[in-house]
Each structure stands twice: as C-alpha cells, then as structure tokens.
Scaffold this active site. Structure first.
Site, short mmCIF file in Angstrom:
data_model
loop_
_atom_site.label_atom_id
_atom_site.label_comp_id
_atom_site.label_asym_id
_atom_site.label_seq_id
_atom_site.Cartn_x
_atom_site.Cartn_y
_atom_site.Cartn_z
N GLU A 1 43.94 36.42 88.92
CA GLU A 1 43.47 36.08 87.58
C GLU A 1 43.01 34.62 87.47
O GLU A 1 43.64 33.81 86.77
CB GLU A 1 44.55 36.38 86.54
CG GLU A 1 44.84 37.86 86.41
CD GLU A 1 45.73 38.21 85.22
OE1 GLU A 1 46.47 37.33 84.75
OE2 GLU A 1 45.67 39.37 84.78
N GLU B 1 45.40 46.09 87.21
CA GLU B 1 46.68 45.98 86.50
C GLU B 1 46.53 46.52 85.09
O GLU B 1 45.55 46.23 84.40
CB GLU B 1 47.10 44.51 86.33
CG GLU B 1 47.54 43.80 87.56
CD GLU B 1 47.94 42.35 87.23
OE1 GLU B 1 48.35 42.07 86.08
OE2 GLU B 1 47.80 41.50 88.11
C1 GLA Z 1 49.03 39.27 84.66
C2 GLA Z 1 49.41 38.85 86.07
C3 GLA Z 1 50.58 39.60 86.62
C4 GLA Z 1 51.65 39.77 85.58
C5 GLA Z 1 51.06 40.46 84.38
C6 GLA Z 1 52.08 40.73 83.30
O1 GLA Z 1 48.10 40.24 84.61
O2 GLA Z 1 48.31 38.99 86.95
O3 GLA Z 1 51.06 38.88 87.73
O4 GLA Z 1 52.14 38.53 85.21
O5 GLA Z 1 50.07 39.64 83.83
O6 GLA Z 1 51.52 41.44 82.24
#
Ligand code: GLA
Length: 692
Positions: A164, A320
């Site tokens: 991210e 995710e």
């Molecule tokens: C982000 C991060 C993950 C985790 C999620 C929790 O997407 O990439 O590592 O922290 O949030 O929702």
C-alpha cells in the site's frame, strides 16, 4: 487432499503469467507470527478452505535481515516448501514497507517527516522517507536477495512489492524530500522563470531568484501557494512510484513472474493509479468497507470499477478485504451473515480474478489482533470459517470466468490532479468537496443499474454513451478539447458545477469559469453563488424537457444545496431554473446540442434522489435503457469465450427478480434457469447465458 491447483499463464495477462486457471483465493499469510508447528495445520486448513494463493512475507524484513547485510532465509525456505507441497501458490512480498529497527537506528533521517517538521515513529510501519538514500539502497538489497533466491521457485507465481504505497503517510517533508523536490522541479521547469510563471509567484511576493530557496510546502498560518502544493502532490506520487519501479526492476533481473503492488483505489487519492497502472504487470487492489455507512457496498463497487479501469479492463486481483470487522475504524461493525460472499462476488463481477483477504490467521499480538481473518480466533467452529470455506468452494466452480471482461456504457471522470487541486485552502466553498460529487453521481448510476468505468478526461471516450464529469475542477485545455470532441461526435456529456475552472497550474482559464467547455455546454459562469451551510434552494425542473423518453413535461421542484452559479446562456436551453436562492429566475440546469451530441450542465448540488429525475432524461438522451431490476439488486456482467456471466447480488431483505435474455445455467448450483431468475434476500447468483 484436494487436487493441486495449477496456474497457467493466460492471455488475459498478455503472457505475463498469473493467468489463473482458477479464481485465485486466499490472503496475506504471516507465518512468522506463529511457531513452526502451526504451519502444517495452516496448509491443511488452507486446502480445506479452497485457498490456492497467499501473499507471503509482507512484513518480514526484520526477520529476513536481522542485522544489516546478514540474511536468514531458512524459515522462509521451509514455509515456501510447505505451501508448494500443499499446492498453495505464493505472491512473494518485498518487505520494504516495514524496515527493521537497525535501519532507523543507523539512519534516523530515513524516517518520514510530517508537515510540521516532526519525524514519525518508530514502532509503526510505513515510516520511511521514500527519497532517503539509506532506505532506498537497503530496500533494493533485500529485494535483490529475495529475487535471486526465489525468483525461479515454482511456487512463486508473482511478486507483491511493498505494501500500500502511500499508507499510512504519502507526503514527506524531510530533508531528503526537500532536495528531491527541487531536483524534480528543475526537471519539470528547467528555469526559475518557468517555475515563477507556473506558480504565479508575482502574487504575495513569492518570486524566486535561487533554487535553494524553493521549499516543500510546510505548515503555514494561512494558505500556501496552491500551484506549489499541487506540484508537491505530483512530486510525492512520483517519489513513491520511483520506489516501486526500482524494486520491480530489481525483481525482474532474476524473475519473470509478474510484479504487482496493492493499491488502495477508492481511499488513497495520493497515488495517481492511472500512472501506476502502467508500471505494474498486474493490477491489484485492497478494499475495506466504511462501517459507518450501511450502504458501503456502493463504495466497494466504485473501488472495483476504478481498479478495473486502471487495469485497462483486464482482470485484476483483490489482494485484501476483510472476512468480517476491521479494527481501525471508530466503530468496527462485523459483517452480517452472507455479507462476505456479497462483497466478494461484487468484486468478482466487476472484474477481479482473485479474491483475497487480510489475513489468513488472526494475530494474537500486535496492533491488528482485533481484525477479522479467514481463520478467526474462534477457530474452525465458527460462522466466519464456514462462510470462508463455502466461498472457496463456490469460487472453485467459477474457473470459466477467469479472463472474461466487463463492459461499461458510462464513464465517470476520475482525475487525480483535479482531486489534488480542488480541496486546497481558499476555495469558494468548503461545502464543495471533490469526492462528494463523485460519490453522489456514482451512487445514482449504481442505483440505476449502470456499470461504470472511471476515466481520465484526456482518454479516448468514444466508446461510451454517456460521460459524467462530477468534479472536473482542474481541466487542461487538451482535456476540455477531448470532451468537446466527444460531444461533437455524438456523445452525451454531463458536467457538474465547479468544473473547467483552472489549468494544470491551478490558474483560472482565460475567458472565465467553464470557458474551455463553452462550446460543448453552451453556457458560461459569470460568478459563483455558493450557499450558506444550512441553506437550500429550489430548482424548477421540466422533466422531459430533453424530449425522447421523457415521462412528462410537468415542472418538478428539486432541492439544491451548497452551490449556485450566475449562468449566462450562450446557446444552451435552460431545462431547470432557480425558483429562489441567490438568482431567482436564472438558469440552473442546461442542455446544449453541439455537433451530433449533447452537453448538460448542472449548477447546483442535487442529492442522489433529486438527481434521479435529471438523470432519467440524460439516460434517455444517451440511449441508455433502464436496467429493469429492483433497487438494491446489484447486477454486473462479464463476457468471455464461454458466454455472458451475470453476477447478481441481492442487498435487500426480500427476493428480487432478475430478467434474463436467454435460458441460463446457474454456475453455483448447476441448475438450468429459464424465464426470470429469482435472487433470494441477501443471496448471490452467477448465471451463464450463451447466445446461439
Ligand atoms: C491494510 C494493510 C494490511 C492490514 C489491513 C487491515 O490494507 O495492507 O496490512 O493492515 O489494512 O485492514
């Protein structure tokens, strides 16, 4: 033991591998948080749940390189072998979003600095300054080590670079950023004269005579030069992208597996994903529902449509989302029964070929122990686990959807530069927020059952029946010419207020507000007339004024808030006039024939219900047929070699009827369906129709 899934490079990825023979299913796997005995159980349970893909090692740098230059890959070797033996494929991460403590101890200047000048951390993650040389070289070293060691491993089907980009912080004001910002500006402008002109530094005596005096836009008691801030946003995006490109290239030296990084399409406007989309081999996204919004699934759809658009229409990976509650919002609402499937299928319907979660097994320690997981703290005798295994089995029935494409007739303009520029200080109204108009227009289109691509204003728009510009504050002359040509050639364009105002340097267009769209819209804005916070006005709208498809020509009162314009007609016909407010009797909503097409302009803020009336006419003018389904039944279609796949998600509490153009097969049950299909309350169906 279920059959080992096999991954074959598919044409949908232009030969880049990860042509997933099945829909990818799995999540982030963080085995280092658990004793080694647990790993075998993990793989066994992954098989039980139908997991075929995991993202591995995202936060493992400190364990892989415990001391600078000393590596320990033993544990990662063992876990990759276990996964490989169990038929679970790996997206191997470069762990560079969480540098080890030794890096910051040796190089405290490698930490990100906030706008007030305060260095961040340690104790968190994502705290490195993207332009700090010590970070950049250490990140490339661990990336190269990993690529060399695992680049040809048969289990490693792709690379998950970093995590991210832009989270939790995208803007860095460190000394390294200061230096790099100046270099970036010199590259862009070449001379200080050009920079002075672009930034309008004659105003407030900001003229520069020495490059060393040019600063990052640090905190100030009042507004900071908006062109400087806009360039800083561009620079910050470019600095993060340069980190990605460097790691990607280091990986490519040793591996031909595709490289991706997880975007945050709908929540992080700091990275220009259309530019990033050109750098990755595969587009991936993370998405989390906003728990405070009971209709968060509309935001989900926007995120998925944006991701697909960034991918140029090719299939993408949902890297995710959550099985149930997250832990980082003020009130973390658990997903209701069936919501996990509804969310997953909405991403799938909008083009995702992999459905993955944060994370595989819930953490016992650390900041995210209250975040849901595929394998929750409650274990396998739990609702979440049952829904996870059911989803895995269902996705296993949908292999034929891989590589199929979504078609959209409507484009909604989404432009990062406009985003960055609009919401700065000293604007006509704090009520006119860039994202708010985007969300409201998207919500209207969602409710009316139209599938939407998100589009840049400069791209080819000729394939769309309707283009909506809900917030095009910054519109370059080229972009305006592109929109005008789209209308001229027969397109229908709808533009909302506070659009077409400034150029790429945040300077007002010569000729006044909306000037670059005057030909397309047939109006000009003489003056903005923003409203007070609680004020509203009435627009008298003549439904059906547009002609074709109109239900009636009776006048309909619509409530507007936030904004009004003093509009001067320059060829357009008013289809809505202000009944009151700052300019009673003035034109509020206009329609203009230009060439073979039509340009609409809406000068006030209509809410999603009021917009229904206007949009019904706009759809009719654009030749867009009504969806014919009940509100709350989300229907999206993917088309592939095997036919058309209709993914229907019922967000309502009652059964919903889904008209089908031809007899269909329900891919989840194998049943034949003729006539209308029914989707039960809260349920999902995936139906294949073929035409002879
Ligand atoms: C982000 C991060 C993950 C985790 C999620 C929790 O997407 O990439 O590592 O922290 O949030 O929702």
């Amino acid at each position: 033991m279920p059959e080992t899934p096999t991954f074959v490079p598919g044409p949908q990825y232009d030969g880049w591998l990860t042509g997933v023979e099945q829909i990818g299913y799995g999540g982030d796997y963080n085995p280092e948080q658990w004793p080694e005995e647990v790993w075998a159980e993990d793989v066994r349970l992954m098989n039980e749940a139908g997991v075929n893909l995991v993202s591995l090692g995202i936060f493992s740098w400190a364990l892989l390189e415990p001391r600078e230059g000393e590596f320990d890959f033993g544990w990662l070797d063992r876990v990759i072998e276990l996964l490989h033996d169990g038929g679970v494929r790996v997206l191997l991460a470069t762990p560079t979003a969480a540098p080890p403590a030794w890096l910051y101890a040796a190089h405290p200047d490698a930490r990100v600095v906030d706008r007030t000048g305060t260095p961040m951390g340690p104790g968190g993650r994502g705290l490195m300054a993207p332009t700090a040389p010590a970070y950049r070289s250490a990140a490339l070293r661990i990336t190269t080590e990993l690529a060399q060691r695992y680049g040809k491993h048969p289990a490693v089907v792709g690379w998950h670079v970093h995590n991210e980009y832009g989270a939790p912080v995208a803007l860095d004001y460190s000394v390294h950023a200061q230096r790099a910002f100046r270099e970036w500006l010199r590259d862009r402008y070449d001379s200080l004269d050009a920079l002075n002109a672009a930034w309008g530094t004659a105003f407030w005596g900001q003229h520069y005579e020495d490059w060393e005096h040019v600063q990052v836009p640090a905190v100030a008691p009042e507004a900071v030069n908006p062109a400087q801030q806009l360039d800083f946003a561009r620079f910050s995006d470019a600095a993060l992208r340069a980190c990605f490109v460097a790691e990607r290239d280091a990986v490519r030296e040793h591996s031909s597996a595709p490289v991706t990084t997880n975007f945050m399409a709908a929540s992080c406007p700091a990275t220009d994903l259309f530019a990033w989309g050109k750098e990755v081999d595969l587009v991936s996204n993370d998405h989390y529902l906003q728990a405070a919004n009971p209709r968060g699934y509309v935001g989900l759809a926007l995120a998925a449509d944006l991701t697909r658009s960034v991918a140029g229409g090719k299939p993408w990976l949902l890297l995710e989302h959550s099985t149930s509650a997250v832990n980082w919002q003020p009130r973390n609402v658990a997903k209701r029964p069936g919501e996990l499937a509804r969310n997953s299928f909405a991403h799938l319907g909008r083009g995702a070929d992999a459905i993955m979660f944060f994370q595989w097994r819930a953490s016992r320690s650390g900041a995210e122990k209250f975040h849901s997981a595929m394998l929750p703290h409650a274990g396998t005798d739990s609702r979440v686990w049952r829904e996870v295994t059911e989803l895995g089995a269902n996705l296993g029935r949908l292999t034929e959807l891989t590589g199929s494409r979504v078609h959209a007739d409507v484009a909604l303009l989404w432009d990062y530069e406009s985003f960055w520029a609009q919401d700065l200080e000293f604007r006509p109204s704090q009520g006119a927020r860039h994202r708010e108009r985007v969300d409201t227009y998207y919500d209207r289109l969602w409710r009316d059952g139209h599938t939407v691509d998100l589009a840049r204003p400069t791209q080819d728009l000729s394939g769309y029946k309707l283009v909506v510009a809900p917030a095009s504050y910054l519109l370059t002359a080229d972009a305006a010419a592109n929109l005008t040509a789209y209308v001229e050639a027969g397109g229908t364009l709808l533009v909302s207020y506070f659009s077409g105002i400034v150029d790429e340097h945040d300077a007002v267009h010569p000729g006044g507000f909306l000037a670059p769209l005057r030909d397309a819209l047939g109006v000009r804005v003489e003056e903005f007339l923003p409203l007070r916070a609680d004020d509203a006005l009435t627009v008298t709208y003549r439904a059906g004024a547009a002609g074709a498809g109109a239900a009636s020509t009776d006048a309909v009162p619509l409530t507007g808030t936030v904004w009004a314009d003093d509009l001067v007609l320059a060829g357009a016909e008013p289809v809505g006039t202000y009944a009151d407010g700052p300019k009673p009797g003035g034109a509020a909503i206009t329609r203009h024939r230009h060439g073979a097409g039509t340009g609409w302009y809406v000068s006030t803020s209509l809410d999603v219900d009021a917009l229904a009336t206007v949009m019904a006419d706009v759809y009719a003018a654009a030749g867009l047929a009504p969806s014919g389904t009940v509100a709350g039944l989300e229907v999206v279609r993917r088309t592939g070699d095997g036919g058309t796949y209709t993914v229907a998600i019922n967000h309502t509490d009652g059964p919903a009827k889904l008209p089908l153009p031809a007899p269909a097969t329900d891919l989840l049950t194998g049943d034949a369906v003729t006539g209308d299909a029914e989707v039960s309350a809260g349920a999902v169906r995936v139906l294949r129709t073929t035409t002879a």
